[in-house]
Design a protein around this motif. Sequence first.
Motif, short mmCIF file in Angstrom:
data_model
loop_
_atom_site.label_atom_id
_atom_site.label_comp_id
_atom_site.label_asym_id
_atom_site.label_seq_id
_atom_site.Cartn_x
_atom_site.Cartn_y
_atom_site.Cartn_z
N ALA A 2 0.78 -1.29 0.05
CA ALA A 2 -0.09 0.05 0.05
C ALA A 2 0.90 1.19 0.23
N ALA A 3 2.02 1.21 0.68
CA ALA A 3 2.95 2.41 0.85
C ALA A 3 3.65 2.72 -0.57
N LEU A 4 3.96 1.57 -1.19
CA LEU A 4 4.93 1.72 -2.30
C LEU A 4 3.92 2.14 -3.62
N GLU A 5 2.66 1.67 -3.43
CA GLU A 5 1.67 2.03 -4.38
C GLU A 5 1.34 3.67 -4.57
N ARG A 6 1.63 4.58 -3.34
CA ARG A 6 1.57 5.75 -3.33
C ARG A 6 2.64 6.47 -3.67
N LEU A 7 3.85 5.86 -3.91
CA LEU A 7 5.07 6.46 -4.38
C LEU A 7 5.15 6.53 -6.01
N ASN A 8 6.00 7.49 -6.43
CA ASN A 8 6.40 7.62 -7.91
C ASN A 8 7.31 6.36 -8.16
N ALA A 9 7.56 6.36 -9.62
CA ALA A 9 8.48 4.98 -10.09
C ALA A 9 9.96 5.11 -9.46
N ARG A 10 10.35 6.48 -9.35
CA ARG A 10 11.72 6.37 -8.90
C ARG A 10 11.86 6.12 -7.47
N GLN A 11 11.02 6.72 -6.66
CA GLN A 11 11.04 6.42 -5.28
C GLN A 11 10.73 5.05 -4.84
N ARG A 12 9.69 4.37 -5.82
CA ARG A 12 9.44 3.00 -5.40
C ARG A 12 10.66 1.93 -5.81
N ALA A 13 11.57 2.19 -6.93
CA ALA A 13 12.46 1.62 -6.97
C ALA A 13 13.76 1.63 -5.85
N VAL A 14 13.70 2.75 -5.36
CA VAL A 14 14.66 3.04 -4.30
C VAL A 14 14.36 2.11 -3.16
#
Length: 452
Positions: A42-54
């Motif tokens: 749920a948290a990762l779904e709220r991030l953008n692509a770059r933030q999610r990969a980090v």
Amino acid sequence: MTDDQTRPPTAVIDTITESVNSRDLSGLAAAIGELTTRQLVAALERLNARQRAVVYRLLPKQQALEVFEAFPPTLQGELVAGLQDGEVAALFAELDPDDRVWLLDELPALVAQRLLRGLPEHERQLTAEVLGYPNGSIGRRMSPEVLTTHPERTVGETLARLRPRVHDAETVYTLPVLDHERRIVGVVSLRDLLGADDTAAVASVMRDAHTAGATEDAELAARRCADLGVLALPVVDSESRLVGILTIDDAVRILEHEESEDAARQGGVEPLRRPYLSTPVLSIVRSRVVWLLVLAIGATLTVQVLSVFEATLEQLTVLALFVPLLIGTGGNTGNQAATTVTRALALGDVRPPDVLKVLTREMRVGAMLGLLLGAIGFAITALVYAPQVGLVIGLTLLAVCTAAATIGGIMPLVARAIRVDPAVFSNPFITTFVDATGLIIYFLIARAVLGL
């Protein structure tokens, strides 16, 4: 499970975002370490692509796989683009063949081919089997990794063969029973095996099998699996030979995907196929603009009708006041009928050959609704304006509701018969039909009653 257990606290999401932006990896690791796998998703779904990969790179290997498998295919494809080739290859190899196909459908062809080439030979063959079936078929969503048994085999022998392979198959709770030509003759559940004597033959505890054809529509097969209440549905070819299995969790996933599409299209938008907050603004615009253009073009018919009856409006301007009411009521009536029948189609309650039954049924429903609304409209309008105007409004509501419900009811069946998505076809057509035809009915009745 409650929302508190599946959704991360807002403060934690803010901490994750701030840590990523400031490159505070130790703070980021501490923040995500407090979350369960569901909360991480749920948290990762709220991030953008770059933030999610980090964030994803900081997860332990097993948790990273669990999170990846829980992502929608669209987000999986986006995450693949943000990871290194070695990381992607390891993730891809860990997925089940049917989950790989979900992901491959979201990736560019060159990326998909590169990932397939990197698989071990056995896994590549299993994935290729699933990819070989048509898009939209249950064969493309089944798992080819199935544990089976034979009717003459004993329960003890079956359990002995099952134990060493328990982690390799999609499910161990339902075992197809095959003859020597791999034709399915029944199924046996793990519960039945554990409750039977080890010396008993499998044939004595197996039961009849419900199956799905490999080329059958995925939504229909998934719906049948859910309706039957079975944990798994064997998938067979045209000669009843086993080719795979559909588990209940995959069936639910298919139904959720299809119902999300239907709900979006009934609202006049294309499905986002990913969480709202992680969808780029331009993607949201693209999902809406096409239908707005289609409906705007349809609205030009309404303008044409108004121009044709302009002289009638000039003679009695009060008629113009009721145009929004009549159009809105007719549109709502038609959309109600279309939504009800579309849902009945999805559940298998009606089929295209039932078109005459649906037509007469919705005609009666529309007439009764129109009679009720028309009576109310006549009473109010007659008191405020004049009895003749009230009669026009009452008769128009009766006619428009009857016509809208009838058309709304049969449009999903017509769409299914011509192999078009009923949710896509029905509502835009109904809106255009009611706006134009409803006004024609309105002004014809007004001319007849008022002598204009």
